[in-house]
Write a protein that holds these residues in place. Structure first.
Motif, short mmCIF file in Angstrom:
data_model
loop_
_atom_site.label_atom_id
_atom_site.label_comp_id
_atom_site.label_asym_id
_atom_site.label_seq_id
_atom_site.Cartn_x
_atom_site.Cartn_y
_atom_site.Cartn_z
N ASN A 186 0.86 -1.19 0.00
CA ASN A 186 0.00 0.00 0.00
C ASN A 186 0.89 1.24 0.00
O ASN A 186 1.55 1.55 0.99
N LEU A 214 1.51 5.35 -0.57
CA LEU A 214 0.88 6.67 -0.53
C LEU A 214 1.92 7.74 -0.81
O LEU A 214 2.95 7.82 -0.12
N ARG A 252 2.46 13.25 -8.83
CA ARG A 252 1.69 12.71 -9.96
C ARG A 252 2.61 12.00 -10.94
O ARG A 252 2.27 10.97 -11.51
N GLN A 304 3.53 8.64 -9.37
CA GLN A 304 2.41 7.71 -9.42
C GLN A 304 2.26 7.10 -10.82
O GLN A 304 2.17 5.88 -10.99
N GLU A 332 3.04 3.19 -12.15
CA GLU A 332 1.96 2.35 -12.67
C GLU A 332 2.19 1.97 -14.13
O GLU A 332 1.75 0.91 -14.58
N HIS A 349 0.68 0.01 -7.74
CA HIS A 349 -0.20 1.19 -7.74
C HIS A 349 0.11 2.06 -6.54
O HIS A 349 0.48 1.57 -5.48
N GLU A 362 -1.44 5.58 -4.34
CA GLU A 362 -2.43 6.64 -4.14
C GLU A 362 -1.69 7.95 -3.89
O GLU A 362 -0.53 7.95 -3.45
N ALA A 371 -2.09 11.97 -2.12
CA ALA A 371 -2.85 12.82 -1.19
C ALA A 371 -2.17 14.18 -1.14
O ALA A 371 -0.95 14.26 -1.05
N GLN A 407 -5.27 5.51 6.17
CA GLN A 407 -5.06 4.81 4.90
C GLN A 407 -4.10 3.63 5.06
O GLN A 407 -3.90 2.87 4.11
#
Length: 564
Positions: free
Chosen positions: A2, A4, A20, A23, A27, A33, A35, A37, A55
């Motif tokens: 996970n 972030l 961005r 990320q 991917e 992947h 996320e 924030a 999260q």
């Protein structure tokens, strides 16, 4: 895993391009992947902590800059207590130099330089159990077209500035800037760049701000991009470019002259006009060419021009800075930013700060306190000048008022310096002064000078007030009024169809009774713009504004009113 990625911006309207990129590159090149924030430095630490904790991330990446670094450090310390098994990765310009000091109690890994590929490799190695021995990782430049476009979904960016990068690196060696350390400039392909710009134009975003360090370092490329934008203008989007003004040639000027009003914004870093200073910071340039370009673009009236100065540079004392200020002010930029030297880690200035006698704050933004040439008292004085310029010049709401007050001093710097002293002396700098009260401050300041014409100033201030809006409130001292003498004539003026055609054709369907609510006609005892002494009627048309928001002003011959 996970993952972030967290961006902490200076303001809500900003967006974080770096997270961005990470990320999408992750991917696009792996099966993992992440996320993202985003928060701002105005959020409470405990609010961000709670949101991140909930999260349950196993890897947390922070994008580190001078404006958020203290925040990131505090968050990391506290989150490690709540998420002891999580991996903390830092990246960004603030940790790309002197990185080793942050390993251990702070970050688990630090990525220096361009991070997209290196971050993806780190995630893959952690997931496969191949834990890197080195905790400071150095990212090599990546081919820019391998970085996916990150703005296919604009839902979370409503009312925010869109940042876009078409190149990385800078060919110049300015010693206060980290970009001078990079050894190459690399670009998105023209095909990719045009495709990205098509997306922004098709989605009618309000502003796209290029973060290219020197957008026009490649003249041929610059011209091709400007031609394309001019041919595909959607009538809405604004593009902001940071450029080297001296590189603008006649062909560029011709292209710029064709732009819709407000389509382009140009930011130019002058920084200083002191030859010794410019030589020392390796920013020697053809100042006359740069100034000529600014004058030409300003005369066009369609492009917003932003000029920068930096206080605290080598060989620049208070007198030298005042000269730089006055020189740049005379060019009449739409925005004049008076900034203060930030001694950035890894920069040439940082390496020679002892030689220059530069002392700066220990915490970000590492802003100059004093130098061999500039005392802390001088810095405090310039801080007040900065505040006055921001409030009274850059707001563009006091143009005629400030021009008149400037004329009573030896120089613009002397005026803003004296106004700053007056502000502090009366403790206005400790208050939230409203726009209306800001006019009063200028009026009372003038009253203390023992020179100048208070009555004339009242009329100039009234012109400034109505230039931006049909004012419903004004200071008590602004009691000068000639409109009452022409009340009936003004009503008849709005009713005549030939006047509508001649003076305000942009209101073709408006009922004459409503025009007085949409326009404002003010009578002055002299022409406030030209200074000519005859009585003058000024019609403020708020539907048509210039690039700074000033209402179009139409001079109505006074005999037209007296004929009714």
């Amino acid at each position: 895993m996970n993952i972030l990625l967290v961006g902490i911006n200076a303001k809500y309207i900003h967006s974080n391009l770096a997270i961005r990129y990470l990320q999408r590159y992750l991917e696009n090149s792996t099966a993992y992947h992440a996320e993202i924030a985003e928060y701002t430095i105005n959020h409470r630490i405990d609010t961000i902590m709670r949101e991140i904790y909930e999260q349950a991330p196993e890897l947390i990446g922070f994008s580190c800059y001078i404006w958020n670094f203290e925040y990131v450090k505090e968050l990391t310390v506290e989150l490690k207590k709540l998420l002891p098994n999580a991996v903390f990765v830092w990246g960004g310009p603030e940790v790309s130099y002197q990185s080793e000091q942050y390993i251990g109690n702070d970050a688990d890994y630090i990525i220096c330089g361009e991070g997209e590929q290196t971050f993806a490799e780190l995630v893959h190695r952690l997931e496969s159990g191949q834990v890197p021995e080195k905790r400071v990782l150095y990212g090599e430049p990546v081919e820019m077209d391998t970085i996916p476009f990150v703005y296919d979904d604009l839902a979370d960016l409503k009312n925010r500035i869109i940042y876009y990068e078409s190149s990385r690196g800078c060919p110049f060696q300015c010693q206060y800037c980290l970009s001078s350390i990079e050894k190459r400039v690399h670009f998105h392909s023209m095909e990719r760049t045009l495709s990205d710009l098509d997306f922004f134009l098709a989605h009618r975003v309000m502003q796209v701000k290029f973060v290219d360090r020197t957008f026009n370092c490649d003249k041929k490329r610059t011209k091709e991009l400007w031609r394309y934008l001019l041919a595909h203008d959607n009538g809405v989007t604004n593009f902001h470019f940071e450029i080297a003004g001296e590189l603008i040639d006649e062909e560029c000027l011709t292209l710029l002259s064709q732009a819709r009003k407000g389509f382009f914004q140009l930011e130019i870093g002058v920084q200083s006009v002191n030859p010794l200073t410019l030589r020392e910071i390796r920013r020697e340039t053809d100042m006359e060419q740069l100034f000529a370009v600014v004058r030409r673009v300003k005369e066009m009236g369609n492009i917003h021009i932003h000029l920068d100065l930096i206080a605290g540079l080598p060989y620049e004392d208070i007198e030298s800075f005042a000269h730089s200020f006055n020189t740049v002010y005379a060019l009449g930029p739409h925005q004049l930013q008076l900034g203060f030297l930030k001694v950035l880690k890894g920069s040439g200035i940082c390496q020679k700060q002892a030689e220059y006698g530069i002392v700066h704050t220990d915490k970000p933004p590492y802003e100059v306190l004093y130098t061999n040439w500039l005392s802390y008292d001088d810095v405090l004085r310039l801080k007040l000048v900065e505040d006055m310029v921001e409030r009274y010049y850059n707001s563009n709401r006091y143009k005629l008022s400030c021009n008149y007050l400037c004329s009573l001093f030896d120089s613009p710097f002397a005026f803003f310096d004296a106004l700053g002293h007056y502000y502090k002396e009366n403790k206005f700098h400790l208050e939230a002064v409203s726009e209306i009260d800001s006019y009063t401050v200028l009026y009372e300041f003038l009253n203390t000078l023992g020179r100048g014409d208070l009555e004339k100033f009242k009329w100039l201030a009234k012109y400034d007030l109505y230039s931006h809006k049909k004012a419903k409130k004004w200071p008590e001292w602004m009691n000068n009024d000639l409109v009452l003498q022409y009340k009936q004539q003004i009503r008849h003026f709005y009713e005549r169809e030939e006047n509508r055609i001649c003076f305000f054709p942009q209101y073709p369907e408006t009922d004459p009774r409503q025009l007085s609510n949409l326009l404002h006609l003010e009578i002055f005892p002299f022409d406030p713009v030209s200074g000519e002494s005859q009585r003058t009627a000024c019609l403020f048309c708020y539907r048509n504004c210039d690039i700074l928001g000033n209402a179009e002003t139409v001079i109505i011959p006074i005999d037209i009113l007296t004929d009714y």
